[in-house]
Enzyme design. Structure first.
Site, PDB file in Angstrom:
ATOM      1  N   ALA A 179      35.372  60.388  -7.350  1.00 20.25           N
ATOM      2  CA  ALA A 179      34.996  61.668  -7.966  1.00 20.25           C
ATOM      3  C   ALA A 179      33.906  62.344  -7.134  1.00 20.25           C
ATOM      4  CB  ALA A 179      34.524  61.452  -9.398  1.00 20.25           C
ATOM      5  N   ASP A 180      32.937  61.570  -6.683  1.00 21.90           N
ATOM      6  CA  ASP A 180      31.905  62.105  -5.793  1.00 21.90           C
ATOM      7  C   ASP A 180      32.496  62.573  -4.469  1.00 21.90           C
ATOM      8  OD1 ASP A 180      29.600  61.900  -7.333  1.00 21.90           O
ATOM      9  OD2 ASP A 180      29.164  59.863  -6.702  1.00 21.90           O
TER      10      ASP A 180
END
Length: 407
Positions: A179-180
């Protein structure tokens, strides 16, 4: 400087991974990136170890491998933005930059006079990218957001892992902070789109980017499966929701990945596997049929693949252009002849370790090749040179700032 973005200057106020990943890509592309860190402490990921980078004598340095993965090519300066003098330094640097990246909580920089509204008053052309967990608006805007919780909230963990009812079933996060990382990549594309817009109009702008939005956006076919059918996809292990057979299958000595993408490839696989009866069976003729018959077809395939070692399957299937591959650990990845031939590991000189290895950017530009000259910087390594070159401060003025704890 070289690379397609060598004309751009980035002020990076971000920490951890999403923002630093974006600024590392921009640095790889040739942009000058000034990474602003807290005096004495620096980016949190410097301390996210072990393992730590070792110095020339084999002793741990202060920089964890995690930090090294996302900060190549940057200049590190230390500035205390809680002090008025530190805020002034950041504003003066922002006046000279094209792009500003930050991942503070919503409103977190406003109290320091470093929010977008304040910065655009002194630099209307600035492209100011704010990365947060949930965005600048909405009921969750004030919440902190970290990758693992976003993988859960954004649906990724509901489709990742062992299927329900099987041993080991339950929520699983991906092995890296995707997600990052994906938010960082969206930040890069957003910033570059804004650069093109500015080149055409002269106008800077604010980019509002959220981890949750990003996670929802890159659910891709799984999200569309739900929107089209109204049925939430479930965990399927290594299997594909829309293609069969497309999953890890057993060999006599382990597993390998089989990725049959079309009907012709399925016919070729069946010939090699001695499964001519499956190739001739109309129940398995098309991918639509095979997906429908997944529960009966896959066990037959697995029974066949388990009869021979993985190396045999990889050789035979690859020769027939049936997509397949080994399931490598990272030692095997970096020893793979293709990975080595593509030069995926690069080295840069490092003031403490002598040399440091990192994974290169996967893009190859024919006209503006990328160079990897600056290793992930030590904390504050470039404070003096940046303040002298960018702001014209004298050595005495810099020493005074250091004595006051501003830098």
């Amino acid at each position: 400087m070289s690379g397609p973005l060598s004309h751009l200057k980035v002020l990076d106020l971000s920490r951890i991974l999403a923002g630093p990943w974006a600024s590392q890509v921009l640095a790889d592309f040739g942009a000058e990136v000034i990474k602003v860190e807290r005096p004495y402490k620096g980016d949190d990921t410097r301390h996210w170890g072990p393992p730590y980078l070792k110095d020339s004598e084999g002793q741990d340095t202060d920089d964890a491998a995690y930090y090294l993965s996302a900060n190549r090519g940057k200049k590190s300066i230390t500035v205390d933005i809680t002090q008025a003098t530190g805020q002034k330094l950041i504003r003066e640097l922002a006046q000279r930059c094209d792009i500003l990246l930050e991942n503070y909580k919503v409103g977190g920089l406003a109290k320091y006079g470093l929010d977008y509204d304040a910065i655009r008053q002194i630099n209307p052309r600035i492209i100011y990218c704010s990365i947060t967990g949930f965005g600048q608006t909405g009921p969750y805007a004030k919440r902190a957001g970290y990758d693992a919780m976003i993988q859960g909230m954004g649906g990724l963990m509901s489709i990742t892992g062992v299927p329900e009812g099987q041993p080991g079933a339950g929520p699983q996060k991906v092995g890296v902070a995707v997600a990052d990382l994906m938010t960082g990549m969206y930040a890069v594309s957003g910033v570059l789109a804004a650069v093109i817009h500015r080149d055409q109009t002269g106008e800077g702008q604010h980019i509002d980017l959220a981890l949750l939005d990003t996670q929802v956006a890159w659910l891709a076919n799984q999200a569309q499966n739900y929107l089209t059918s109204g049925v939430s996809p479930e965990r399927q292990g290594t299997a594909h929701p829309n293609i069969v057979p497309y999953q890890a299958v057993p060999a006599s000595d382990g597993y390998f990945m089989l990725a049959v993408g079309n009907d012709s490839q399925f016919q070729k696989f069946c010939q090699i596997a001695g499964l001519d009866e499956l190739a001739a069976n109309p129940a398995y003729a098309t991918n639509r049929d095979r997906v429908k018959a997944r529960d009966t077809l896959v066990p037959l395939i697995e029974s066949a693949t388990a009869s021979k070692p993985a190396a045999w399957w990889l050789e035979q299937l690859s020769a027939a252009h049936v997509p397949c591959g080994p399931i490598n650990n990272l030692q095997q990845v970096f020893a793979d002849p293709q990975v080595m031939a593509r030069g995926m590991v690069v080295e840069q000189p490092h003031p403490q370790a002598g040399r440091v290895r990192t994974v290169r950017n996967p893009l190859e530009f024919s006209a503006s090749p990328l160079q990897y000259q600056q290793a992930p910087p030590t904390l504050g390594e470039h404070t003096q040179v940046v303040l002298e070159a960018e702001l014209g401060l004298s050595p005495g003025e810099i020493e005074d700032l250091r004595a006051q704890g501003v830098i």
